[in-house]
Design a protein around this motif. Structure first.
Motif, PDB file in Angstrom:
ATOM      1  N   ASN A 138       0.827  -1.204   0.000  1.00 60.11           N
ATOM      2  CA  ASN A 138       0.000   0.000   0.000  1.00 60.11           C
ATOM      3  C   ASN A 138       0.863   1.256   0.000  1.00 60.11           C
ATOM      4  OD1 ASN A 138      -1.590   2.129   2.040  1.00 60.11           O
ATOM      5  ND2 ASN A 138      -2.883   1.191   0.499  1.00 60.11           N
ATOM      6  N   LEU A 139       1.958   1.212   0.773  1.00 61.25           N
ATOM      7  CA  LEU A 139       2.888   2.344   0.829  1.00 61.25           C
ATOM      8  C   LEU A 139       3.545   2.585  -0.533  1.00 61.25           C
ATOM      9  CD1 LEU A 139       4.730   1.955   4.260  1.00 61.25           C
ATOM     10  CD2 LEU A 139       3.337   3.886   3.539  1.00 61.25           C
ATOM     11  N   SER A 140       3.918   1.488  -1.186  1.00 58.94           N
ATOM     12  CA  SER A 140       4.552   1.580  -2.502  1.00 58.94           C
ATOM     13  C   SER A 140       3.599   2.209  -3.516  1.00 58.94           C
ATOM     14  CB  SER A 140       4.972   0.186  -2.972  1.00 58.94           C
ATOM     15  OG  SER A 140       5.534   0.241  -4.252  1.00 58.94           O
ATOM     16  N   GLU A 141       2.334   1.788  -3.482  1.00 60.50           N
ATOM     17  CA  GLU A 141       1.332   2.336  -4.407  1.00 60.50           C
ATOM     18  C   GLU A 141       1.054   3.800  -4.093  1.00 60.50           C
ATOM     19  OE1 GLU A 141      -1.948  -0.296  -3.891  1.00 60.50           O
ATOM     20  OE2 GLU A 141      -1.093  -1.884  -5.149  1.00 60.50           O
ATOM     21  N   LEU A 142       1.008   4.122  -2.792  1.00 58.76           N
ATOM     22  CA  LEU A 142       0.763   5.499  -2.374  1.00 58.76           C
ATOM     23  C   LEU A 142       1.913   6.410  -2.797  1.00 58.76           C
ATOM     24  CD1 LEU A 142      -1.211   7.327  -0.873  1.00 58.76           C
ATOM     25  CD2 LEU A 142      -0.079   6.721   1.268  1.00 58.76           C
ATOM     26  N   LYS A 143       3.150   5.902  -2.653  1.00 55.07           N
ATOM     27  CA  LYS A 143       4.335   6.660  -3.067  1.00 55.07           C
ATOM     28  C   LYS A 143       4.307   6.912  -4.577  1.00 55.07           C
ATOM     29  CE  LYS A 143       8.447   8.442  -2.386  1.00 55.07           C
ATOM     30  NZ  LYS A 143       8.613   9.712  -1.643  1.00 55.07           N
ATOM     31  N   LYS A 144       3.894   5.902  -5.328  1.00 53.21           N
ATOM     32  CA  LYS A 144       3.794   6.037  -6.782  1.00 53.21           C
ATOM     33  C   LYS A 144       2.753   7.104  -7.146  1.00 53.21           C
ATOM     34  CE  LYS A 144       3.114   3.276 -10.970  1.00 53.21           C
ATOM     35  NZ  LYS A 144       2.788   1.929 -11.514  1.00 53.21           N
ATOM     36  N   THR A 145       1.630   7.086  -6.432  1.00 53.78           N
ATOM     37  CA  THR A 145       0.573   8.079  -6.663  1.00 53.78           C
ATOM     38  C   THR A 145       1.085   9.487  -6.386  1.00 53.78           C
ATOM     39  OG1 THR A 145      -1.160   6.492  -6.058  1.00 53.78           O
ATOM     40  CG2 THR A 145      -1.749   8.820  -5.963  1.00 53.78           C
ATOM     41  N   ILE A 146       1.828   9.636  -5.271  1.00 52.47           N
ATOM     42  CA  ILE A 146       2.386  10.941  -4.897  1.00 52.47           C
ATOM     43  C   ILE A 146       3.373  11.427  -5.955  1.00 52.47           C
ATOM     44  CG2 ILE A 146       3.863  12.132  -3.236  1.00 52.47           C
ATOM     45  CD1 ILE A 146       2.562  10.342  -1.055  1.00 52.47           C
ATOM     46  N   ASN A 147       4.224  10.532  -6.441  1.00 49.15           N
ATOM     47  CA  ASN A 147       5.197  10.891  -7.484  1.00 49.15           C
ATOM     48  C   ASN A 147       4.496  11.359  -8.761  1.00 49.15           C
ATOM     49  OD1 ASN A 147       7.400  10.292  -5.858  1.00 49.15           O
ATOM     50  ND2 ASN A 147       7.596   8.203  -6.618  1.00 49.15           N
ATOM     51  N   ASN A 148       3.416  10.646  -9.119  1.00 49.02           N
ATOM     52  CA  ASN A 148       2.648  11.027 -10.306  1.00 49.02           C
ATOM     53  C   ASN A 148       1.993  12.396 -10.121  1.00 49.02           C
ATOM     54  OD1 ASN A 148       3.284   8.644 -11.638  1.00 49.02           O
ATOM     55  ND2 ASN A 148       1.440   7.592 -10.976  1.00 49.02           N
ATOM     56  N   LEU A 149       1.449  12.617  -8.908  1.00 44.18           N
ATOM     57  CA  LEU A 149       0.816  13.905  -8.605  1.00 44.18           C
ATOM     58  C   LEU A 149       1.846  15.038  -8.624  1.00 44.18           C
ATOM     59  CD1 LEU A 149      -1.608  12.862  -5.703  1.00 44.18           C
ATOM     60  CD2 LEU A 149      -2.268  13.651  -7.981  1.00 44.18           C
ATOM     61  N   ASP A 150       3.030  14.763  -8.075  1.00 45.13           N
ATOM     62  CA  ASP A 150       4.106  15.763  -8.070  1.00 45.13           C
ATOM     63  C   ASP A 150       4.530  16.126  -9.497  1.00 45.13           C
ATOM     64  OD1 ASP A 150       4.429  16.311  -5.376  1.00 45.13           O
ATOM     65  OD2 ASP A 150       5.823  14.663  -5.045  1.00 45.13           O
ATOM     66  N   THR A 151       4.639  15.098 -10.351  1.00 43.38           N
ATOM     67  CA  THR A 151       5.022  15.319 -11.746  1.00 43.38           C
ATOM     68  C   THR A 151       3.962  16.148 -12.475  1.00 43.38           C
ATOM     69  OG1 THR A 151       6.230  13.214 -11.823  1.00 43.38           O
ATOM     70  CG2 THR A 151       5.606  14.178 -13.928  1.00 43.38           C
ATOM     71  N   GLU A 152       2.703  15.780 -12.250  1.00 40.73           N
ATOM     72  CA  GLU A 152       1.599  16.510 -12.878  1.00 40.73           C
ATOM     73  C   GLU A 152       1.560  17.960 -12.379  1.00 40.73           C
ATOM     74  OE1 GLU A 152      -3.271  16.166 -13.285  1.00 40.73           O
ATOM     75  OE2 GLU A 152      -2.123  14.480 -12.473  1.00 40.73           O
ATOM     76  N   PHE A 153       1.802  18.150 -11.080  1.00 41.25           N
ATOM     77  CA  PHE A 153       1.826  19.486 -10.485  1.00 41.25           C
ATOM     78  C   PHE A 153       2.944  20.335 -11.101  1.00 41.25           C
ATOM     79  CE2 PHE A 153       3.018  22.556  -7.179  1.00 41.25           C
ATOM     80  CZ  PHE A 153       1.776  23.085  -6.839  1.00 41.25           C
ATOM     81  N   LYS A 154       4.105  19.706 -11.258  1.00 39.51           N
ATOM     82  CA  LYS A 154       5.257  20.393 -11.849  1.00 39.51           C
ATOM     83  C   LYS A 154       4.959  20.794 -13.295  1.00 39.51           C
ATOM     84  CE  LYS A 154      10.146  19.709 -12.988  1.00 39.51           C
ATOM     85  NZ  LYS A 154      11.258  18.720 -13.032  1.00 39.51           N
TER      86      LYS A 154
END
Length: 236
Positions: free
Chosen positions: A34-50
């Motif tokens: 779950n942590l791995s999937e959550l981290k992946k989601t955060i990375n995707n959100l960060d990239t989209e935000f950038k």
């Protein structure tokens, strides 16, 4: 003496089973995935935000460029207006050329204004989205950190338990001869649980096969290592 070693050997087998179970629990902890999937989601959100921020910066620069171009064409229109009505134009041909240039400039201004309007709409949407995205990312990161902290605490607790069991394992191995340990480890390479108990009805707990009366007697007398006739496990 051999009986004590065999008892220690059986305890060693149980301890090793506990070790494997704890090691498996650490590796396959349900929250880790779950942590791995959550981290992946955060990375995707960060990239989209950038990417959105970069788009915002591009639009702001482009709007400034369009504003400058619009001002340039507006000045050109004004200059053409002054020349047309300033009395310096003496022929219809010159007048037509100036009016054509003036119309081209007006069309350019109109085109730039339409583009600017579209960009401003997109910019407003993006800036609104960035505020919402920032809130979501902050919330997700907080959730990740809380879960990670809790998981680390749980894994640390399991690791401490594992360390205690490993010390117990070492103590048990110290009470078993090298020869018996060597035979135990050889069987362990091919058989799960190398040591098996003999039940009251003379069955090996490893393969559930009934052993002979003679083998059962040898196990009871405990004068040395006795092996199951069927599976080859050490009997106790």
């Amino acid at each position: 003496m051999i009986k004590e070693e065999l008892n220690n050997l059986y305890k060693l087998q149980e301890v090793e089973g506990q070790c494997k179970m704890l090691e498996k629990t650490i590796k396959s902890h349900p929250v880790l995935k779950n942590l791995s999937e959550l981290k992946k989601t955060i990375n995707n959100l960060d990239t989209e935000f950038k990417n959105k921020k970069e788009r915002v910066n591009f639009l702001k620069k482009e709007l400034k460029r369009i504003e400058q171009k619009t001002d340039e064409y507006c000045n050109m229109i004004k200059q053409f207006e002054e020349r047309i009505y300033g009395g310096e134009v003496t022929t219809i041909k010159e007048l037509k050329i100036l009016r054509d240039k003036q119309e081209i400039a007006r069309l350019k201004v109109k085109d730039y204004e339409e583009k600017a309007f579209e960009m401003m709409e997109e910019l407003d949407d993006l800036e609104t989205n960035l505020i919402q995205d920032k809130e979501i990312i902050t919330k997700k990161k907080k959730e990740y950190n809380e879960k990670r902290l809790k998981t680390c605490q749980e894994i640390d607790r399991i690791k401490k338990e594992l360390d205690m069991i490993l010390k117990q394992k070492q103590q048990l191995e110290a009470g078993i001869s090298t020869e018996i340990l060597s035979k135990y480890n050889r069987i362990k390479e091919v058989k799960h649980n190398p040591v098996a108990m003999v039940s009251a009805d003379r069955k090996c707990s490893g393969c559930m096969t009934e052993i002979s009366v003679m083998i059962a007697l040898e196990v009871k007398q405990c004068v040395g290592l006795v092996y199951c006739e069927n599976c080859g496990r050490i009997l106790l």
